[in-house]
Design an enzyme around this catalytic site. Structure first.
Site, PDB file in Angstrom:
ATOM      1  N   GLY A  36       0.778  -1.212  -0.071  1.00 33.04           N
ATOM      2  CA  GLY A  36       0.093   0.048  -0.096  1.00 33.04           C
ATOM      3  C   GLY A  36       0.739   1.327   0.021  1.00 33.04           C
ATOM      4  O   GLY A  36       0.743   2.168  -0.825  1.00 33.04           O
ATOM      5  N   HIS A  37       1.949   1.385   0.825  1.00 33.51           N
ATOM      6  CA  HIS A  37       2.930   2.351   0.824  1.00 33.51           C
ATOM      7  C   HIS A  37       3.510   2.555  -0.551  1.00 33.51           C
ATOM      8  O   HIS A  37       3.694   3.430  -0.916  1.00 33.51           O
ATOM      9  CB  HIS A  37       4.034   2.264   1.947  1.00 33.51           C
ATOM     10  CG  HIS A  37       3.542   2.093   3.392  1.00 33.51           C
ATOM     11  ND1 HIS A  37       3.487   1.242   4.237  1.00 33.51           N
ATOM     12  CD2 HIS A  37       2.907   3.216   4.101  1.00 33.51           C
ATOM     13  CE1 HIS A  37       3.006   1.545   5.409  1.00 33.51           C
ATOM     14  NE2 HIS A  37       2.464   2.678   5.289  1.00 33.51           N
ATOM     15  N   GLU A 150      -6.736   5.664   1.418  1.00 36.28           N
ATOM     16  CA  GLU A 150      -8.260   6.004   1.827  1.00 36.28           C
ATOM     17  C   GLU A 150      -8.407   4.991   3.123  1.00 36.28           C
ATOM     18  O   GLU A 150      -9.351   5.043   3.795  1.00 36.28           O
ATOM     19  CB  GLU A 150      -9.049   5.685   0.737  1.00 36.28           C
ATOM     20  CG  GLU A 150      -8.984   6.881  -0.026  1.00 36.28           C
ATOM     21  CD  GLU A 150      -9.899   6.928  -1.212  1.00 36.28           C
ATOM     22  OE1 GLU A 150     -10.559   5.654  -1.728  1.00 36.28           O
ATOM     23  OE2 GLU A 150     -10.289   8.003  -1.852  1.00 36.28           O
ATOM     24  N   ARG A 189       0.052  -3.036  10.860  1.00 36.22           N
ATOM     25  CA  ARG A 189      -0.336  -3.636  11.974  1.00 36.22           C
ATOM     26  C   ARG A 189      -0.536  -5.399  11.609  1.00 36.22           C
ATOM     27  O   ARG A 189      -0.473  -5.988  12.583  1.00 36.22           O
ATOM     28  CB  ARG A 189      -1.592  -3.186  12.630  1.00 36.22           C
ATOM     29  CG  ARG A 189      -1.384  -1.951  13.381  1.00 36.22           C
ATOM     30  CD  ARG A 189      -2.541  -1.526  14.334  1.00 36.22           C
ATOM     31  NE  ARG A 189      -2.142  -0.260  15.149  1.00 36.22           N
ATOM     32  CZ  ARG A 189      -2.155   0.985  14.944  1.00 36.22           C
ATOM     33  NH1 ARG A 189      -2.334   1.316  13.546  1.00 36.22           N
ATOM     34  NH2 ARG A 189      -1.584   1.736  15.875  1.00 36.22           N
TER      35      ARG A 189
END
Ligand code: PAF
Length: 282
Positions: A36-37, A150, A189
């Site tokens: 995602g990053h 998002e 996480r």
């Protein structure tokens, strides 16, 4: 690959980049990077001349000290991951003293009530911490554009508000949620989930998808009750909140109205690990 630890060093290079009229794309992170990053970094590369990624576990946004201690810190592999995309990216990995100039505390913000909903209710002070660190990081990196996922939709709305409060010129860009094949939203996480929790966690997205499917035909009340029921049969996942809220002010609703945009938001505990997700409705 340049990794800056000192604020003054990166500020000097940022000033030189700005002098050449080059645009800067900024991706703030707390490390433990995932796909995602990397998606945010790639978008920043596509849209800017220079890209800065910050890696800083910001103490002021943690309302739970155990969560802060247990937050994964993987600087070496983060740097490697970033360099697998491009070795031109500037990485800023400072200490707290560098970011906060020796005084690690939050500014008290009024984000027009956005900070009081959902995460704000369960994580007091969290958004003051996020706002404060971003104010410092935007000042240091002077970005043209900054990129946010998002998955933290409430954070994204608050950051847009922050830049208008602080009169900063950075453009805030929201990017879609990246998911595992199972549907589980990517999150740093997730690294803390055990096998059993990893297998159970995709329920979160299945529930959101079903809510999206039923939103046009079922009442809000029925949907709330249905979601609650989905989590009563599992000991592994504990529902903290589920809310259907207006996108404009993030206030939860009891009835749908015409011409209004909604999103469903959820927070779930898998053991000690807190997972959040959301989905656009209608
Ligand atoms: O979303 C995050 O990882 C953090 O809240 C952020 C934006 C890097 C601020 O510490």
């Amino acid at each position: 690959m340049r990794v800056y630890e000192k604020r003054l060093d990166i500020e000097q290079d940022v000033a030189a980049i700005r002098k050449q009229n080059k645009s800067i794309g900024f991706v703030p992170t707390m490390g433990a990077l995932h796909k995602g990053h990397l998606g945010l970094v790639q978008k920043a590369i596509d849209e800017n001349d220079v890209v800065i990624v910050s890696i800083f576990v910001n103490p002021t946004q943690f309302n739970n000290s155990e969560d802060l201690v247990n937050y994964p810190r993987t600087l070496e592999s983060d740097v490697q991951l970033i360099s697998s995309i491009s070795t031109e990216i500037l990485i800023f990995a400072p200490s707290s003293d560098e970011v906060y100039d020796g005084e690690t505390k939050s500014i008290k913000y009024n984000f027009n009530g956005l900070e009081l909903e959902m995460e704000g209710k369960f994580r007091p002070g969290h958004f003051d911490g996020v706002g404060t660190v971003l104010k410092h990081l935007f000042t240091i990196t002077s970005p043209t554009r900054a990129y946010f996922g998002e998955k933290d939709f409430q954070q994204l709305q608050i950051v847009k508000k922050l830049v208008s409060i602080e009169k900063m010129s950075v453009k805030i860009i929201g990017c879609p949620i990246y998911r595992e094949e199972s549907g589980l939203a990517l999150s740093s996480r997730n690294k803390r989930l055990n096998q059993q929790q990893l297998e159970a966690a995709p329920l979160i997205y299945r529930v959101l998808t079903q809510v999206n499917h039923d939103f046009g035909t079922k009442s809000v009340d029925t949907l709330y009750r249905w979601v609650k029921d989905q989590f009563t049969n599992t000991d592994i996942l504990k529902l903290e909140y589920f809310e259907i809220a207006k996108v404009s002010d993030l206030k939860s609703i009891t009835r749908k109205q015409k011409n209004t945009k909604y999103r469903a938001f959820i927070a779930v505990f898998a053991g000690e690990v807190r997972l959040i997700d959301n989905i656009a409705l209608n």
